[in-house]
Design a protein around this motif. Structure first.
Motif, PDB file in Angstrom:
ATOM      1  N   ARG A 115       4.313   6.088  -4.623  1.00  0.00           N
ATOM      2  CA  ARG A 115       2.946   5.974  -4.112  1.00  0.00           C
ATOM      3  C   ARG A 115       2.587   4.584  -3.583  1.00  0.00           C
ATOM      4  O   ARG A 115       2.056   4.462  -2.483  1.00  0.00           O
ATOM      5  N   PRO A 116       2.871   3.489  -4.336  1.00  0.00           N
ATOM      6  CA  PRO A 116       2.481   2.163  -3.813  1.00  0.00           C
ATOM      7  C   PRO A 116       3.175   1.832  -2.502  1.00  0.00           C
ATOM      8  O   PRO A 116       2.568   1.221  -1.615  1.00  0.00           O
ATOM      9  N   VAL A 117       4.441   2.254  -2.378  1.00  0.00           N
ATOM     10  CA  VAL A 117       5.160   1.974  -1.136  1.00  0.00           C
ATOM     11  C   VAL A 117       4.473   2.703   0.027  1.00  0.00           C
ATOM     12  O   VAL A 117       4.239   2.132   1.092  1.00  0.00           O
ATOM     13  N   GLU A 119       1.387   3.691   0.113  1.00  0.00           N
ATOM     14  CA  GLU A 119       0.065   3.107   0.344  1.00  0.00           C
ATOM     15  C   GLU A 119       0.156   1.773   1.079  1.00  0.00           C
ATOM     16  O   GLU A 119      -0.785   1.343   1.721  1.00  0.00           O
ATOM     17  N   PHE A 120       1.303   1.091   0.952  1.00  0.00           N
ATOM     18  CA  PHE A 120       1.453  -0.153   1.691  1.00  0.00           C
ATOM     19  C   PHE A 120       1.850   0.107   3.144  1.00  0.00           C
ATOM     20  O   PHE A 120       1.315  -0.505   4.061  1.00  0.00           O
ATOM     21  N   PRO A 123      -1.143   1.983   5.935  1.00  0.00           N
ATOM     22  CA  PRO A 123      -2.184   1.346   6.759  1.00  0.00           C
ATOM     23  C   PRO A 123      -1.663   0.298   7.731  1.00  0.00           C
ATOM     24  O   PRO A 123      -2.466  -0.255   8.474  1.00  0.00           O
ATOM     25  N   ILE A 124      -0.367   0.008   7.748  1.00  0.00           N
ATOM     26  CA  ILE A 124       0.141  -0.934   8.757  1.00  0.00           C
ATOM     27  C   ILE A 124      -0.128  -0.327  10.123  1.00  0.00           C
ATOM     28  O   ILE A 124       0.341   0.769  10.411  1.00  0.00           O
ATOM     29  N   PRO A 125      -0.922  -0.991  10.946  1.00  0.00           N
ATOM     30  CA  PRO A 125      -1.142  -0.414  12.269  1.00  0.00           C
ATOM     31  C   PRO A 125       0.188  -0.416  13.010  1.00  0.00           C
ATOM     32  O   PRO A 125       0.815  -1.464  13.147  1.00  0.00           O
ATOM     33  N   VAL A 127       1.027  -0.313  15.918  1.00  0.00           N
ATOM     34  CA  VAL A 127       1.165  -1.161  17.104  1.00  0.00           C
ATOM     35  C   VAL A 127       1.725  -2.530  16.732  1.00  0.00           C
ATOM     36  O   VAL A 127       2.308  -3.209  17.576  1.00  0.00           O
ATOM     37  N   ALA A 128       1.558  -2.932  15.462  1.00  0.00           N
ATOM     38  CA  ALA A 128       2.104  -4.222  15.039  1.00  0.00           C
ATOM     39  C   ALA A 128       3.622  -4.222  15.137  1.00  0.00           C
ATOM     40  O   ALA A 128       4.241  -5.267  15.219  1.00  0.00           O
ATOM     41  N   LEU A 129       4.205  -3.015  15.113  1.00  0.00           N
ATOM     42  CA  LEU A 129       5.660  -2.923  15.166  1.00  0.00           C
ATOM     43  C   LEU A 129       6.193  -2.977  16.592  1.00  0.00           C
ATOM     44  O   LEU A 129       7.402  -2.986  16.802  1.00  0.00           O
ATOM     45  N   ILE A 130       5.287  -2.982  17.574  1.00  0.00           N
ATOM     46  CA  ILE A 130       5.743  -2.923  18.970  1.00  0.00           C
ATOM     47  C   ILE A 130       6.770  -4.008  19.306  1.00  0.00           C
ATOM     48  O   ILE A 130       7.828  -3.694  19.842  1.00  0.00           O
ATOM     49  N   LEU A 204      -5.509  15.365  13.285  1.00  0.00           N
ATOM     50  CA  LEU A 204      -5.561  13.896  13.279  1.00  0.00           C
ATOM     51  C   LEU A 204      -4.309  13.315  13.923  1.00  0.00           C
ATOM     52  O   LEU A 204      -4.377  12.395  14.737  1.00  0.00           O
ATOM     53  N   LEU A 212      -0.933   6.209  20.340  1.00  0.00           N
ATOM     54  CA  LEU A 212       0.246   5.349  20.233  1.00  0.00           C
ATOM     55  C   LEU A 212       1.118   5.434  21.465  1.00  0.00           C
ATOM     56  O   LEU A 212       1.629   4.408  21.943  1.00  0.00           O
TER      57      LEU A 212
ATOM     58  N   ILE B 201      -5.760  -0.771  14.861  1.00  0.00           N
ATOM     59  CA  ILE B 201      -4.889  -0.514  16.007  1.00  0.00           C
ATOM     60  C   ILE B 201      -5.483  -1.154  17.254  1.00  0.00           C
ATOM     61  O   ILE B 201      -4.797  -1.855  18.011  1.00  0.00           O
ATOM     62  N   VAL B 204      -5.308  -5.068  17.226  1.00  0.00           N
ATOM     63  CA  VAL B 204      -3.986  -5.609  17.547  1.00  0.00           C
ATOM     64  C   VAL B 204      -3.657  -5.384  19.018  1.00  0.00           C
ATOM     65  O   VAL B 204      -3.168  -6.293  19.698  1.00  0.00           O
ATOM     66  N   MET B 208      -2.868  -8.128  21.840  1.00  0.00           N
ATOM     67  CA  MET B 208      -1.542  -8.205  22.458  1.00  0.00           C
ATOM     68  C   MET B 208      -1.637  -8.316  23.973  1.00  0.00           C
ATOM     69  O   MET B 208      -0.820  -8.971  24.598  1.00  0.00           O
ATOM     70  N   LEU B 238      -0.301  -8.213   8.582  1.00  0.00           N
ATOM     71  CA  LEU B 238      -1.059  -7.045   9.036  1.00  0.00           C
ATOM     72  C   LEU B 238      -0.996  -5.908   8.026  1.00  0.00           C
ATOM     73  O   LEU B 238      -1.989  -5.216   7.789  1.00  0.00           O
ATOM     74  N   GLY B 239       0.184  -5.713   7.439  1.00  0.00           N
ATOM     75  CA  GLY B 239       0.323  -4.681   6.423  1.00  0.00           C
ATOM     76  C   GLY B 239      -0.594  -4.951   5.244  1.00  0.00           C
ATOM     77  O   GLY B 239      -1.316  -4.066   4.773  1.00  0.00           O
ATOM     78  N   PHE B 243      -3.773  -2.758   4.003  1.00  0.00           N
ATOM     79  CA  PHE B 243      -3.835  -2.290   2.621  1.00  0.00           C
ATOM     80  C   PHE B 243      -5.139  -2.722   1.964  1.00  0.00           C
ATOM     81  O   PHE B 243      -5.851  -1.916   1.361  1.00  0.00           O
TER      82      PHE B 243
END
Lengths: 276, 267
Positions: A115-117, A119-120, A123-125, A127-130, A204, A212, B201, B204, B208, B238-239, B243
């Motif tokens: 669960r904690p993983v 939950e972390f 919420p990482i958007p 787009v931050a991974l782009i 959703l 995205l 979203i 960011v 960008m 950001l993560g 959170f």
């Protein structure tokens, strides 16, 4: 079909009463009229120069730009690449989220463990991974696909976990006394309980994954609707930009309608009244 | 033996303290696994977790890092705040006045279907690449879930509630603030819950494409100059931000809905 009905929640009292004061017959006319007035007003304001025409081209120009695009060869290719990436993302994310969610929902210790993983990461958007995706996957449509799947996976996973657990205890007990196999229990009791949750999740996920895909097209420059929108802006062709924004809206409406239709078909075949 | 152990584990996972313990264990194992896998990593794109954390601690507390972080948070707060104000006001109007709802709902359906980020170029054309553009974009994207949920809530107001208000001659502002708003609040909060991740979203994305400050800017800039550690540290920040935001929002929601009948919140 007796068993699936056991998983159904108690019938709800219909909430909506017929609104007494609602104007009748205006359901089609009124919105059309409002739309016509809005378009005419926009046209008049830009023609007379109240609104800067270079920012807000008259509606007729946008419509003309749209017609030109519709006749062009690249338009359908552009639309096709956006929509196919989008649908593929849904086809991957929804079953994957459902499957993982089912496992986590059934095996509580594993769920508590992870669960904690979740939950972390959730919420990482995405787009931050782009930038990371650009460096590792590259600038192809697969990058957009990855981002869309990453974003919508969590939106399916969490409701799927809740859905598996929402099966009625009596239905589960009944399944046990009839010595259902695990597969039978999943198929006839738990899936039925999950469906309403999955329906919301899918809806959703549908809009998230489109966002995205378009974002990836804008920022990375993958061919598609988003790319055409930014390109039109940077060459100063505002009418074409609005035309493509309109197309993205229409694509959104069409795919939403298709998803809703599928949902209803699924619900009807499982004997659960489709609830919006 | 193994049967009793699994039932024990199952019971542990159901209890409150057991869940927390298992969760902490899970988080620890995940972090350890990540650092173990990445520790000996030769792949420059996936540096070791320790180095990422070192860079995070080294970059983000500096004045420059703090400046970027606060710039992001300011636009996020302004955009989301604007979206809540406009969304609730318009939603109440649309939900309570059927003529307005009928007139605008097809147009709303259409605007809502446009993916929010498709409006990035539009916002850039209107406002250039300043803060206004970012606030406008976040507000524009986040207003729809809030507006539609508020309108739905206002439409489905309990008839008994409204009748009671009428019997007691509660009208005007007192009716709006004392009867309508509390009754609609659960739905408003559902809308905001959908809007919060969306706002991140949009924040960011807008940073960008057009900004000289902010988290998104730092991440893309680091990628362009091949400072992969800084890029990863931005993703980590950001993560953590996402959170914290969702956790804080859940707490706020619970606080605001304490008086509410849980059955009605979920429906």
């Amino acid at each position: 079909m007796v068993l699936p009905t056991l998983a159904r929640p108690a019938p709800r009292v219909p909430r909506r009463r017929p609104a007494p004061g609602r104007p009748r017959g205006g359901a089609v006319l009124l919105p059309l009229l409002a739309l016509a007035v809005a378009v005419a007003l926009q046209e008049a304001l830009t023609r007379t120069g109240v609104l800067p025409g270079s920012y807000f081209p008259p509606a007729s120009q946008t419509a003309a730009a749209l017609l030109v695009e519709l006749g062009g060869a690249t338009f359908w290719q552009t639309l096709g690449s956006t929509v196919s990436t989008w649908l593929l993302a849904l086809l991957i994310a929804v079953p994957l989220g459902t499957a993982v969610g089912t496992v986590l929902g059934l095996v509580r210790p594993v769920e508590a463990f992870l669960r904690p993983v979740v939950e972390f990461l959730r919420p990482i958007p995405s787009v931050a991974l782009i930038p990371l995706v650009v460096l590792t996957i590259g600038t192809s449509a697969r990058s957009a696909l990855f981002l869309a799947v990453f974003a919508s996976f969590w939106q399916v996973l969490v409701p799927a976990i809740a859905g598996v657990r929402s099966a009625h205890p009596i239905a589960l007990d009944t399944a046990r006394s009839y010595s259902f196999t695990l597969w039978q229990r999943l198929r006839w009791v738990q899936l039925a309980a999950m469906l309403p949750h999955l329906a919301t999740a899918t809806r959703l996920a549908t809009s998230t994954s489109l966002i995205l895909v378009v974002t990836a097209e804008i920022i990375i420059g993958i061919p598609g609707l988003g790319h055409e929108i930014t390109m039109s802006r940077s060459v100063g062709n505002a009418a074409r930009m609005y035309a493509y924004i309109v197309v993205s809206g229409v694509a959104g409406i069409v795919v939403n309608a298709v998803v809703k239709r599928l949902e209803r078909a699924l619900f009807v075949s499982h004997g659960i009244g489709a609830q919006a | 033996m193994s049967v009793t152990r699994t039932t024990e584990l199952r019971r542990l996972a159901d209890g409150g303290r057991g869940r927390v313990a298992l969760g902490v264990l899970g988080a620890l194992v995940a972090v350890l696994a990540w650092s173990a896998v990445s520790g000996s990593s030769e792949n420059i794109y996936f540096p070791s977790l320790l180095e990422i954390l070192e860079r995070t601690a080294a970059y983000w507390p500096t004045p420059e890092g703090v400046d970027n972080l606060t710039a992001s948070l300011r636009t996020l707060g302004a955009g989301l705040g604007l979206a809540v104000l406009v969304g609730v006001a318009a939603g109440l109007l649309i939900g309570q006045v059927p003529v307005v709802a009928q007139t605008v709902s097809p147009a709303l359906e259409f605007v809502r279907a446009i993916p929010a980020t498709a409006l990035v170029p539009f916002a850039m054309m209107l406002f250039g690449v300043g803060d206004e553009m970012k606030v406008f974009l976040i507000a524009l994207g986040c207003v729809w879930p809030i507006l539609l949920n508020t309108a739905d809530g206002a439409r489905g107001l309990d008839a008994t509630l409204l009748d009671t208000a009428r019997v007691f001659h509660v009208t005007g502002l007192r009716r709006a603030l004392g009867v309508v708003v509390p009754a609609v609040l659960p739905r408003v909060l559902v809308g905001v819950r959908i809007a919060v991740p969306l706002s991140l979203i949009l924040m960011v994305t807008s940073e960008m494409v057009g900004a000289q400050r902010g988290l998104g800017y730092v991440i893309t800039q680091a990628q362009a100059t091949f400072q992969l550690l800084t890029m990863w540290s931005g993703i980590v920040v950001l993560g953590v931000l996402g959170f914290l935001l969702t956790t804080a929002y859940s707490a706020l929601e619970r606080l605001l809905l304490r008086w509410c009948d849980p059955k009605r919140v979920s429906s």
